[in-house]
Design an enzyme around this catalytic site. Structure first.
Site, PDB file in Angstrom:
ATOM      1  N   VAL A  13     145.779 -35.325  82.639  1.00  0.00           N
ATOM      2  CA  VAL A  13     146.020 -34.504  81.059  1.00  0.00           C
ATOM      3  C   VAL A  13     147.129 -32.677  81.683  1.00  0.00           C
ATOM      4  O   VAL A  13     147.787 -33.039  80.871  1.00  0.00           O
ATOM      5  CB  VAL A  13     144.664 -34.124  80.659  1.00  0.00           C
ATOM      6  CG1 VAL A  13     145.008 -33.449  79.276  1.00  0.00           C
ATOM      7  CG2 VAL A  13     144.022 -35.773  80.017  1.00  0.00           C
ATOM      8  N   ASN A  33     153.468 -39.160  90.467  1.00  0.00           N
ATOM      9  CA  ASN A  33     151.947 -39.693  90.508  1.00  0.00           C
ATOM     10  C   ASN A  33     151.979 -41.219  91.807  1.00  0.00           C
ATOM     11  O   ASN A  33     152.653 -41.903  91.858  1.00  0.00           O
ATOM     12  CB  ASN A  33     152.280 -40.332  89.130  1.00  0.00           C
ATOM     13  CG  ASN A  33     150.248 -40.449  88.740  1.00  0.00           C
ATOM     14  OD1 ASN A  33     150.441 -39.161  88.447  1.00  0.00           O
ATOM     15  ND2 ASN A  33     149.766 -41.419  88.958  1.00  0.00           N
ATOM     16  N   SER A 129     142.950 -21.950  83.139  1.00  0.00           N
ATOM     17  CA  SER A 129     142.155 -22.517  82.275  1.00  0.00           C
ATOM     18  C   SER A 129     142.971 -22.720  80.814  1.00  0.00           C
ATOM     19  O   SER A 129     143.724 -21.947  80.273  1.00  0.00           O
ATOM     20  CB  SER A 129     141.001 -21.009  82.130  1.00  0.00           C
ATOM     21  OG  SER A 129     140.353 -21.484  80.763  1.00  0.00           O
ATOM     22  N   LYS A 183     138.848 -18.285  89.386  1.00  0.00           N
ATOM     23  CA  LYS A 183     138.597 -19.155  88.298  1.00  0.00           C
ATOM     24  C   LYS A 183     137.422 -19.564  88.057  1.00  0.00           C
ATOM     25  O   LYS A 183     136.958 -20.153  86.874  1.00  0.00           O
ATOM     26  CB  LYS A 183     139.661 -20.590  88.048  1.00  0.00           C
ATOM     27  CG  LYS A 183     139.726 -21.551  87.547  1.00  0.00           C
ATOM     28  CD  LYS A 183     139.468 -21.101  86.114  1.00  0.00           C
ATOM     29  CE  LYS A 183     139.697 -22.615  85.296  1.00  0.00           C
ATOM     30  NZ  LYS A 183     138.853 -23.639  84.952  1.00  0.00           N
ATOM     31  N   HIS A 186     135.116 -17.426  86.055  1.00  0.00           N
ATOM     32  CA  HIS A 186     135.818 -17.589  84.824  1.00  0.00           C
ATOM     33  C   HIS A 186     134.911 -18.821  83.980  1.00  0.00           C
ATOM     34  O   HIS A 186     134.578 -18.735  83.061  1.00  0.00           O
ATOM     35  CB  HIS A 186     137.738 -18.167  84.785  1.00  0.00           C
ATOM     36  CG  HIS A 186     137.704 -18.786  83.288  1.00  0.00           C
ATOM     37  ND1 HIS A 186     137.363 -19.901  82.619  1.00  0.00           N
ATOM     38  CD2 HIS A 186     138.262 -18.324  82.047  1.00  0.00           C
ATOM     39  CE1 HIS A 186     137.876 -20.550  81.720  1.00  0.00           C
ATOM     40  NE2 HIS A 186     138.417 -19.345  81.117  1.00  0.00           N
ATOM     41  N   ASN A 187     134.477 -20.036  85.130  1.00  0.00           N
ATOM     42  CA  ASN A 187     134.231 -21.038  84.657  1.00  0.00           C
ATOM     43  C   ASN A 187     132.392 -20.939  84.986  1.00  0.00           C
ATOM     44  O   ASN A 187     131.853 -21.411  83.105  1.00  0.00           O
ATOM     45  CB  ASN A 187     133.935 -21.564  85.431  1.00  0.00           C
ATOM     46  CG  ASN A 187     135.468 -23.133  85.190  1.00  0.00           C
ATOM     47  OD1 ASN A 187     136.221 -22.039  84.583  1.00  0.00           O
ATOM     48  ND2 ASN A 187     135.829 -24.244  85.243  1.00  0.00           N
ATOM     49  N   GLU A 190     131.490 -19.865  81.039  1.00  0.00           N
ATOM     50  CA  GLU A 190     132.428 -20.563  80.288  1.00  0.00           C
ATOM     51  C   GLU A 190     130.598 -21.561  79.990  1.00  0.00           C
ATOM     52  O   GLU A 190     130.363 -21.256  78.821  1.00  0.00           O
ATOM     53  CB  GLU A 190     133.437 -21.529  80.625  1.00  0.00           C
ATOM     54  CG  GLU A 190     133.481 -22.554  80.226  1.00  0.00           C
ATOM     55  CD  GLU A 190     134.386 -23.496  80.702  1.00  0.00           C
ATOM     56  OE1 GLU A 190     135.881 -22.806  81.394  1.00  0.00           O
ATOM     57  OE2 GLU A 190     134.420 -24.874  80.396  1.00  0.00           O
ATOM     58  N   TYR A 191     130.686 -22.002  81.006  1.00  0.00           N
ATOM     59  CA  TYR A 191     128.840 -22.442  80.769  1.00  0.00           C
ATOM     60  C   TYR A 191     127.987 -21.435  80.244  1.00  0.00           C
ATOM     61  O   TYR A 191     126.733 -22.052  79.434  1.00  0.00           O
ATOM     62  CB  TYR A 191     128.435 -22.224  82.333  1.00  0.00           C
ATOM     63  CG  TYR A 191     128.686 -23.583  83.524  1.00  0.00           C
ATOM     64  CD1 TYR A 191     130.226 -23.671  83.333  1.00  0.00           C
ATOM     65  CD2 TYR A 191     128.159 -24.463  83.971  1.00  0.00           C
ATOM     66  CE1 TYR A 191     130.359 -25.100  84.204  1.00  0.00           C
ATOM     67  CE2 TYR A 191     128.441 -25.479  84.605  1.00  0.00           C
ATOM     68  CZ  TYR A 191     129.600 -26.402  84.656  1.00  0.00           C
ATOM     69  OH  TYR A 191     129.936 -26.611  85.499  1.00  0.00           O
ATOM     70  N   HIS A 455     106.644  -6.621 107.440  1.00  0.00           N
ATOM     71  CA  HIS A 455     107.930  -6.166 107.110  1.00  0.00           C
ATOM     72  C   HIS A 455     108.032  -4.281 106.808  1.00  0.00           C
ATOM     73  O   HIS A 455     109.559  -4.226 106.700  1.00  0.00           O
ATOM     74  CB  HIS A 455     108.229  -7.020 105.661  1.00  0.00           C
ATOM     75  CG  HIS A 455     107.905  -8.177 106.619  1.00  0.00           C
ATOM     76  ND1 HIS A 455     109.141  -9.420 107.164  1.00  0.00           N
ATOM     77  CD2 HIS A 455     107.109  -9.533 105.442  1.00  0.00           C
ATOM     78  CE1 HIS A 455     108.094 -10.916 107.393  1.00  0.00           C
ATOM     79  NE2 HIS A 455     107.291 -10.631 105.778  1.00  0.00           N
TER      80      HIS A 455
HETATM   81  C1  6PG Z   1     139.013 -23.987  81.425  1.00  0.00           C
HETATM   82  C2  6PG Z   1     138.016 -24.962  82.252  1.00  0.00           C
HETATM   83  C3  6PG Z   1     138.191 -26.318  82.450  1.00  0.00           C
HETATM   84  C4  6PG Z   1     137.065 -27.189  83.532  1.00  0.00           C
HETATM   85  C5  6PG Z   1     136.289 -28.004  82.047  1.00  0.00           C
HETATM   86  C6  6PG Z   1     135.126 -29.022  82.885  1.00  0.00           C
HETATM   87  O1  6PG Z   1     138.968 -23.446  81.803  1.00  0.00           O
HETATM   88  O2  6PG Z   1     140.237 -25.232  80.887  1.00  0.00           O
HETATM   89  O3  6PG Z   1     137.452 -24.248  82.562  1.00  0.00           O
HETATM   90  O4  6PG Z   1     139.016 -26.168  83.837  1.00  0.00           O
HETATM   91  O5  6PG Z   1     137.483 -28.212  84.702  1.00  0.00           O
HETATM   92  O6  6PG Z   1     136.068 -26.758  81.123  1.00  0.00           O
HETATM   93  O7  6PG Z   1     134.179 -28.365  83.117  1.00  0.00           O
HETATM   94  P1  6PG Z   1     132.874 -27.929  83.078  1.00  0.00           P
HETATM   95  O8  6PG Z   1     132.730 -30.171  83.322  1.00  0.00           O
HETATM   96  O9  6PG Z   1     131.662 -28.524  84.798  1.00  0.00           O
HETATM   97  O10 6PG Z   1     132.077 -27.873  82.130  1.00  0.00           O
END
Ligand code: 6PG
Length: 472
Positions: A13, A33, A129, A183, A186-187, A190-191, A455
């Site tokens: 994708v 591919n 991202s 990155k 960043h994730n 994001e979490y 200690h």
């Molecule tokens: C981004 C996202 C992406 C990431 C998914 C899935 O910045 O476009 O971070 O790279 O792979 O969000 O992450 P998880 O499956 O670990 O939630």
């Protein structure tokens, strides 16, 4: 036949959308591919009528590219990336450039940069991202490697990246695996934000009996505020409003409450533990996913460990959005960014990445999943002080803490009384309360350690290392 400007390996994708992006920006492309049938269906579908050709094997692929070659790998992180590199490396020549745009573990990228740069072609580990739409329309890109390698692809990446008011969302991040490190962090953020928004939804649903549309209205309101205007808040509203075409009910309520992960959130937490960064909000979001996956255990436990029988909940007028829940969401979001930035600063020192913090905030302002208005404030904070010890002590963020801490405290205590889990909210409260406490009780921890294990400890009233004979 004229040679292509840009090559892409891996028509997943992200790969598909990135090559369409490059072509739209004037870079004729060739794609490869592993299964050629995928290449054929791409070329006769979304790639049709464009300056994109397909190669059956890597030799044909490499031969179709102008020199120096610019090749983006969008393959699965780990062994699959190594396999492709091993196959393609012998075909490359001096000055060529390989860019790994997958979510690679930064230490893998460190190793690859060392191995491949010594073979005289360049290697860039680049975080990308933005999901499918971002990849097509303009992602945020975090490239790391040698500066010379970056310079060779800067024009291409600058055109492909999202554009914000002060430039493209791409910059040279630093050496080695630094791009993938950024990155990863960043994730982690994001979490954190995903879990924070989920906790807000859960509270509104369970304590105020609000349905998805009513909760979506709150998210829409939040998205119009400076503090919460962001991509994740925007898509949360969309998710909450979306109906099942079969019966018109809310799709969100039909989704199994088990969240998976591909590894980057875990790597953020591992790196934080290794570097001594405090990231409790991010860790809480990771643990919330782990706990969510224990569905059958949770279902069984619900009948054994009963929730509190009666509770009262006063969270203000949530329908206007301006309630303690908003305070909790704002401060927890700020905490996620603060913890991620803190981790970046520690990594910058430890791994000599020499991060330019305002630039990292700048390239996250557009294209990426954690893009938000807050990033402008974060950029300003680090522009004022690139080594700022923690975002929370920047004047603007400190004023947010001052204003919203009572609201966050109220939400956490109400949720505790109601037996509703709010891991990110409660971790954030402890994080802020700990961070603003000059004297923590670790003096007693030190005493215990010295008591049972000699200690030693430091003292507040004089220099040196001390031991007490506690048990005599
Ligand atoms: C981004 C996202 C992406 C990431 C998914 C899935 O910045 O476009 O971070 O790279 O792979 O969000 O992450 P998880 O499956 O670990 O939630």
């Amino acid at each position: 036949m004229s040679k292509a400007h840009f090559g892409l390996v891996g028509l997943g994708v992200m790969g598909e959308n990135l090559v369409l992006n490059a072509e739209r920006n004037g870079f004729s492309s060739v794609v490869y591919n592993r299964t050629f049938s995928k290449t054929e269906s791409f070329l006769s579908g979304r790639g049709a009528g464009k300056s994109i050709s397909g190669a059956r094997d890597l030799k044909e692929f490499v031969d179709s590219l102008e020199r120096p070659r610019r090749i983006l790998l969008m393959v699965k992180a780990g062994g699959a990336t190594d396999n492709v590199i091993n196959q393609i490396a012998p075909l490359l020549e001096e000055g060529d450039l390989l860019i790994d745009g997958g979510n690679a573990l930064f230490s893998d990228t460190e190793r690859r940069v060392k191995e491949l740069e010594s073979k005289s072609f360049g290697y860039i580990g680049m975080g990308v991202s933005g999901g499918a739409k971002g990849a097509l329309e303009g992602p945020s890109m975090m490239p790391g490697g040698t500066k010379a390698s970056y310079d060779a692809v800067e024009a291409l990446l600058s055109k492909m990246a999202a554009q914000v008011e002060d430039g493209p969302c791409v910059t040279y991040i630093g050496p080695g695996g630094s791009g993938h490190f950024v990155k990863t962090v960043h994730n982690g953020i994001e979490y954190g934000i995903e879990q924070i928004l989920a906790e807000a939804y859960d509270l509104m649903k369970r304590t105020c009996g609000m349905n998805c549309d009513a909760i979506a209205d709150v998210f829409r309101h939040w998205n119009a505020t400076e503090e919460l205007c962001s991509y994740l808040v925007e898509i949360t509203e969309i998710c909450l409003r979306t109906k099942d075409p079969i019966d018109g009910s809310d799709v969100v309520e039909k989704i199994m409450d088990k969240a998976g992960q591909k590894g980057t959130g875990l790597w953020t937490v591992i790196s934080a533990l290794e570097l001594g960064a405090s990231v409790p909000t991010i860790y809480a979001s990771l643990n919330a996913r782990v706990m969510s996956s224990m569905k059958s255990q949770r279902t069984k436990a619900q009948s054994i460990l009963k929730e509190p029988s009666a509770f009262s909940f006063d969270l203000g007028d949530i329908s206007t959005g301006m309630s303690p829940v908003m305070d909790a969401v704002v401060l927890s979001t700020i905490a996620s960014y603060a913890q991620g930035m803190d981790l970046l600063l520690l990594a910058s020192k430890e791994y000599e990445y020499d991060f330019h913090m305002p630039s990292i905030a700048q390239i996250w302002k557009g294209g990426c999943i954690i893009r938000s208005k807050l990033l402008k404030r974060i950029q300003n904070a680090y522009n004022n002080d690139n080594q700022l010890s923690n975002l929370l002590v920047d004047p603007w963020f400190a004023s947010q803490v001052q204003r919203r801490l009572p609201g966050l405290s109220k939400v956490v205590s109400c949720a505790a009384q109601a037996g509703i889990p709010v891991p990110c909210f409660s971790s954030t409260l402890d994080y802020i309360n700990s961070y603003r406490t000059a004297r923590l009780p670790q003096n007693l921890v030190q005493a215990m350690r010295d008591c049972f294990g000699s200690h030693t400890y430091e003292r507040v009233d004089k220099e040196g290392s001390f031991h007490t004979n506690w048990l005599d």
